[in-house]
Design a protein around this motif. Structure first.
Motif, short mmCIF file in Angstrom:
data_model
loop_
_atom_site.label_atom_id
_atom_site.label_comp_id
_atom_site.label_asym_id
_atom_site.label_seq_id
_atom_site.Cartn_x
_atom_site.Cartn_y
_atom_site.Cartn_z
N ASP A 94 30.75 -28.44 20.63
CA ASP A 94 31.63 -27.62 21.47
C ASP A 94 33.10 -27.99 21.26
OD1 ASP A 94 29.39 -26.39 22.49
OD2 ASP A 94 29.34 -27.55 24.34
N GLU A 95 33.35 -29.30 21.18
CA GLU A 95 34.74 -29.75 20.98
C GLU A 95 35.25 -29.31 19.61
OE1 GLU A 95 34.34 -33.93 21.46
OE2 GLU A 95 34.50 -33.87 23.67
N THR A 96 34.41 -29.40 18.59
CA THR A 96 34.80 -28.99 17.23
C THR A 96 35.08 -27.49 17.18
OG1 THR A 96 33.46 -30.76 16.28
CG2 THR A 96 34.10 -28.97 14.81
N LEU A 97 34.23 -26.71 17.80
CA LEU A 97 34.42 -25.26 17.82
C LEU A 97 35.68 -24.88 18.61
CD1 LEU A 97 30.74 -24.06 18.38
CD2 LEU A 97 32.10 -23.80 16.29
N ALA A 98 35.91 -25.61 19.71
CA ALA A 98 37.09 -25.33 20.52
C ALA A 98 38.36 -25.65 19.74
CB ALA A 98 37.04 -26.14 21.82
N GLU A 99 38.35 -26.79 19.02
CA GLU A 99 39.51 -27.16 18.21
C GLU A 99 39.73 -26.14 17.09
OE1 GLU A 99 41.28 -30.94 15.59
OE2 GLU A 99 39.29 -31.07 16.54
N LYS A 152 35.08 -26.27 10.22
CA LYS A 152 33.95 -25.36 10.09
C LYS A 152 32.77 -26.06 9.40
CE LYS A 152 36.47 -20.99 10.17
NZ LYS A 152 36.94 -19.81 9.39
N GLU A 153 33.07 -26.88 8.40
CA GLU A 153 32.00 -27.64 7.73
C GLU A 153 31.36 -28.62 8.71
OE1 GLU A 153 30.49 -27.58 4.72
OE2 GLU A 153 31.54 -25.66 4.49
N SER A 154 32.23 -29.25 9.52
CA SER A 154 31.74 -30.21 10.51
C SER A 154 30.87 -29.52 11.56
CB SER A 154 32.92 -30.91 11.18
OG SER A 154 32.47 -31.83 12.15
N SER A 155 31.32 -28.35 12.02
CA SER A 155 30.55 -27.63 13.04
C SER A 155 29.21 -27.15 12.49
CB SER A 155 31.36 -26.44 13.57
OG SER A 155 31.60 -25.49 12.56
N LYS A 156 29.20 -26.76 11.20
CA LYS A 156 27.96 -26.35 10.57
C LYS A 156 26.97 -27.50 10.51
CE LYS A 156 26.23 -24.16 6.34
NZ LYS A 156 26.61 -23.64 4.99
N GLU A 157 27.49 -28.69 10.16
CA GLU A 157 26.63 -29.87 10.10
C GLU A 157 26.13 -30.27 11.48
OE1 GLU A 157 26.90 -34.58 8.80
OE2 GLU A 157 28.37 -33.16 8.01
N LEU A 158 27.02 -30.20 12.48
CA LEU A 158 26.63 -30.53 13.86
C LEU A 158 25.60 -29.54 14.40
CD1 LEU A 158 30.11 -31.51 15.33
CD2 LEU A 158 28.12 -33.02 15.15
N SER A 159 25.77 -28.28 14.05
CA SER A 159 24.82 -27.26 14.49
C SER A 159 23.44 -27.52 13.90
CB SER A 159 25.32 -25.87 14.09
OG SER A 159 24.45 -24.87 14.53
#
Length: 423
Positions: free
Chosen positions: A47-52, A83-90
């Motif tokens: 959530d924090e990554t997507l918000a940022e 976006k890469e980080s959020s994809k990995e977190l997802s």
């Protein structure tokens, strides 16, 4: 299926209760709670990554509008990394959620306080017994010999057509079977249950919804090409009619009955105790299902027990009621009462009905909720019972009603059969 928050709030009580089933749940509960903490932490990071990322995207748009393309391009590179980080977190979140779900699938329902501790059927508690066991004349026979003598059931013909455990009912045997089905359905509809005719094949989601999967997968017949399962009981399709439903509190209780053939592989069943009608791969059963408000479910369970008791009284069969111990309790049940009829010729008790309250366990798997008086969505309670399973009832009638002149028909069934004796 248990809810994670319930496990968190009641961990010690649940661990103690599950010892009645012979289960030490401390380790699996720790895994569940650790997985849930990991899930929440990963969700927060996502959530924090997507918000940022969203915030930067807005800032980049503003920079382009103001002519600061160079600065915008620098931030754009950062959004690519986000976006890469959020994809990995997802992906991590999906994996953790799947692990958590699999853990929850393995945990059986929490036994009610009334459930006795114990691991085998010897630890079940007899709560009621009624009916005199008849004294049979010399030369009395078990039901499989009676079926052959009076040409009622052909077990060998069933083997020829399909295999062992698939009997062929004939003549008055078939008519008596049909009479029992009609009588049971009439008793249930007269008591307010709505009759349904349902499919005999269900999909995987239905099997998971009522708890047959993954617990009893090896006992179910699977149609591999279509990924469908033959039903082990009408409970599965009838209860799944309400999967993913939100019902109004005013609609409760919802009461259903249905007749279906039932199919069970009964893997590993052999020996003298499975002879004749004692254990089959295909058999007929009339079922009752209730969707109840949680405040009323145990009163409803008592009412279901009384209902089955009335049927057996009218059939005038000697029977008893057992409260199942933790080790004999079904995976999804919180409290179960078994009915057994006495087989006089075999000199043993035969189970003919199980009446169970699953509380919210099935409803959580089914996502079956109701809107309460406060406008909040809550899980309903589900209950079901055999009313009744036919093979052993038929066996009990053949054996207990045999006389030197023939097999008498219980008075209540004569209008359905059209005859009062098999001779």
């Amino acid at each position: 299926m248990l809810q994670v928050q319930d496990i968190r709030d009641n961990k010690d009580r649940y661990i103690k209760a599950l010892t009645k089933r012979g289960i030490d749940a401390a380790e699996v509960f720790k895994k569940v709670l650790d997985a849930d903490e990991n899930r929440k932490a990963t969700q927060t990071k996502l959530d924090e990554t997507l918000a940022e990322s969203n915030s930067l995207s807005k800032e980049i748009g503003d920079l382009y509008k103001s002519g600061n393309a160079k600065e915008a391009n620098v931030l754009k590179e950062k959004t690519v990394a986000l976006k890469e980080s959020s994809k990995e977190l997802s992906s991590q979140l999906d994996s953790i959620s799947e692990e958590l779900q699999k853990l929850l699938w393995t945990i059986p329902n929490i036994p009610n306080d009334l459930v006795p501790a114990g691991l085998t059927e010897d630890d079940n508690e007899e709560t009621f017994r009624e009916g005199d066991i008849p004294v049979l004349a010399e030369g009395s026979m078990p039901h499989w010999e009676l079926a052959k003598k009076y040409d009622l059931i052909d077990f060998e013909l069933g083997v020829k057509i399909t295999g062992a455990g698939f009997p062929v009912y004939k003549g008055k045997g078939a008519r008596l079977q049909r009479a029992l089905i009609s009588y049971f359905l009439d008793k249930n509809t007269d008591a307010g249950y709505t009759e349904y005719q349902v499919p005999l094949l269900v999909n995987e989601a239905s099997g998971f919804g009522t708890g047959q999967l993954p617990d009893k997968e090896g006992q179910m017949y699977h149609v591999g090409v279509d990924d469908l399962y033959l039903i082990p009981t009408a409970e599965v399709p009838v209860t799944n009619m309400f999967r993913n439903d939100l019902v109004q509190e005013a609609d409760l209780p919802i009461t259903c009955t249905g007749f279906t053939p039932c199919f069970r592989r009964e893997a590993g069943s052999y020996g003298a105790h499975v002879r004749g009608l004692n254990r089959l791969h295909q058999f007929d059963k009339v079922e009752i299902v209730r969707i109840e408000h949680p405040d009323n479910s145990y009163k409803a369970l008592d009412g279901m027990v009384d209902h089955v008791t009335e049927i057996l009284r009218e059939l005038k069969l000697p029977f008893r009621i057992l409260r199942l111990c933790g080790g004999d309790l079904g995976f999804t049940s919180a409290l179960t009462y078994d009915f057994e009829v006495f087989s006089t010729a075999q000199d043993r008790w035969l189970e003919i009905s199980s009446v169970s309250n699953f509380e919210a366990f099935q409803a959580n798997r089914l996502k079956l909720r109701f809107k309460n008086a406060d406008g909040k969505n809550s899980f309903a309670h589900t209950l079901n019972g055999s009313s009744l399973a036919l093979p052993r009832v038929l066996a009990g009638i053949l054996e207990n009603y045999q006389t030197p002149e023939g097999i008498k028909i219980p008075d209540v069934l004569v209008p359905y059969c059209g005859f009062d004796i098999i001779s």
